[in-house]
Design an enzyme around this catalytic site. Structure first.
Site, PDB file in Angstrom:
ATOM      1  N   ALA A 294      19.575 -39.861 -18.264  1.00 57.60           N
ATOM      2  CA  ALA A 294      18.525 -38.983 -18.793  1.00 57.60           C
ATOM      3  C   ALA A 294      17.170 -39.673 -18.831  1.00 57.60           C
ATOM      4  CB  ALA A 294      18.908 -38.539 -20.199  1.00 57.60           C
ATOM      5  N   LYS A 295      17.176 -41.003 -18.892  1.00 55.07           N
ATOM      6  CA  LYS A 295      15.928 -41.795 -18.934  1.00 55.07           C
ATOM      7  C   LYS A 295      14.963 -41.263 -19.993  1.00 55.07           C
ATOM      8  CE  LYS A 295      16.558 -43.497 -14.249  1.00 55.07           C
ATOM      9  NZ  LYS A 295      17.619 -42.638 -13.702  1.00 55.07           N
ATOM     10  N   ARG A 296      15.500 -41.010 -21.191  1.00 54.79           N
ATOM     11  CA  ARG A 296      14.681 -40.517 -22.287  1.00 54.79           C
ATOM     12  C   ARG A 296      13.973 -41.660 -22.994  1.00 54.79           C
ATOM     13  NH1 ARG A 296      16.034 -36.490 -19.693  1.00 54.79           N
ATOM     14  NH2 ARG A 296      16.906 -34.603 -20.622  1.00 54.79           N
TER      15      ARG A 296
END
Lengths: 273, 273
Positions: free
Chosen positions: B95-97
């Site tokens: 998700a690379k949040r």
């Protein structure tokens, strides 16, 4: 939406207020929880009560994803409501995405084409080929994190990178990206004193400034250092406005808080002329 | 899932393969498009055909968000299917949040509690208070972007920050975060030569290594520099496996590709003993 249309709206409403729609079911008035889609009902009431005072709305995507499919439905209904009823308003998907090229393209399609947001926030860590897929969309805006409002910003963003703080490198390097005219930047209001330096690097760009209100940022300081000749600022307030009251009058209370900020902005715009 | 359980699974399957479920409706076999939920049907077949060869699955969230509510439904069905049928498998929400504290907590709840992923990928740009909310979840893993596989990694990640490349600063600084034992790191296979230096900073941590296959990374090189005494690697392949064939035999073709990689991994593990 073009930048010119955004600037025209700012002058018409005498406001550069952005309202953050960070809806937490634990914080909204209890009576709305009985509705079928409480998040959308809450947003709709806030938007209806404040649309003449704000030029932009910024749903924080985390707050929707946290409720799974239902949250995603609330997000779709909210952006559709905004686009259908208040098409003059600038919409920001506060998503802080960023991934390799083909994945960034998927995110760009999701937020720009399917949901029809005008803009999205993006993290710069992965560099050029993670940002340019967003910049390729005409009249859509990519808001790159530069200097954020949180304490953790000092972990990396303000560190010296080859003689210049990392956030300044982000500003400098991103100027060379293709279609960089579609870039805006996030600069936290809690770091207003950095804005003069930032304006030297990107005099023309719009800045999205979170952190006024709940996080302690000061509007006058932000404007003193951040305004440019086309205003160039979108100042965001979320919790300070949308949770002004948890009673039946929450929409009116939100409008009152928004109006306070709008009046300050009007005064600042008049003085700046 | 605990790290010990992950390591046990690796030794049992003689594999440290992660399969990326980056499902693009334009690339999957045409006959699946007639199904009610083509993305889930595709994933289910791939998982059923490869679960004995892979220790981890990594849906790239962008590919689901791109299809709105329907995509989110496909994601929920996929992770539920994995958790119910193959509970031994390690699951990664790619998700690379990364956002300020209260927002990161919302993302963490969404992916760790509601969707019950074992781990999530996170961007480090916003620093400590954007990462620690994820680290607070017991037996959940936060996979921080360090050195990514794309060309844009050279924009900032490899720049010198106070005498050390930024990605090394990310490794060093994040070690001081609370509950840092729950950290893993993303290091692209296309930059295998950097792995020796990385292992000096984080000898014990697991690394998620994308970029083998379609992006050109080399498995032997990655292992030569990246293996540690508990293996410490999850090597991801997405397109090279899931799109091995676009015919009726796509699941078998995927299993064949996965098997090729698993055999190489088995040999590497045997040699490393």
């Amino acid at each position: 939406m073009t930048t010119q249309e955004l600037v025209a709206q700012i002058h018409k409403k005498k406001s550069f207020l952005c309202i953050g729609l960070d809806v937490d079911l634990n914080k909204i008035p209890k009576h709305i929880l009985e509705k079928e889609d409480p998040i959308f009902e809450f947003n709709k009431a806030i938007i209806d009560a404040t649309h003449h005072l704000a030029v932009a709305y910024k749903p924080n995507i985390a707050f929707y994803e946290a409720y799974g499919i239902k949250g995603w439905e609330s997000l779709e209904k909210t952006i559709t409501y905004l686009n259908e009823n208040y098409p003059e308003v600038f919409t920001i998907a506060d998503a802080k995405r960023g991934d390799i090229g083909n994945t960034s393209t998927m995110y760009a399609k999701a937020f720009f084409e399917d949901l029809e947001f005008d803009s999205i926030t993006i993290a710069p860590y992965m560099g050029k080929d993670s940002v340019e897929p967003f910049l390729a969309f005409e009249n859509k805006h990519t808001i790159l994190l530069a200097l954020t409002s949180n304490q953790g910003a000092f972990d990396f963003q303000t560190k010296d990178v080859e003689g210049k703080e990392l956030y300044k490198q982000v500003l400098e390097v991103s100027k060379s990206y293709e279609n960089s005219e579609n870039l805006m930047y996030v600069v936290g209001a809690t770091k207003a004193e950095y804005l003069s330096d930032i304006r030297k690097i990107i005099p023309e760009s719009f800045l999205l400034v979170p952190g006024v209100g709940a996080q302690g940022g000061n509007l006058q300081e932000v404007c003193k250092h951040g305004l440019n000749n086309q205003v160039g600022l979108l100042v965001n307030s979320s919790r300070g406005i949308i949770y002004a009251s948890d009673g039946m009058d929450y929409d009116k209370a939100a409008a009152n808080k928004a109006s306070e900020l709008q009046k300050q902005m009007q005064e600042i715009l008049n003085t700046a002329k």
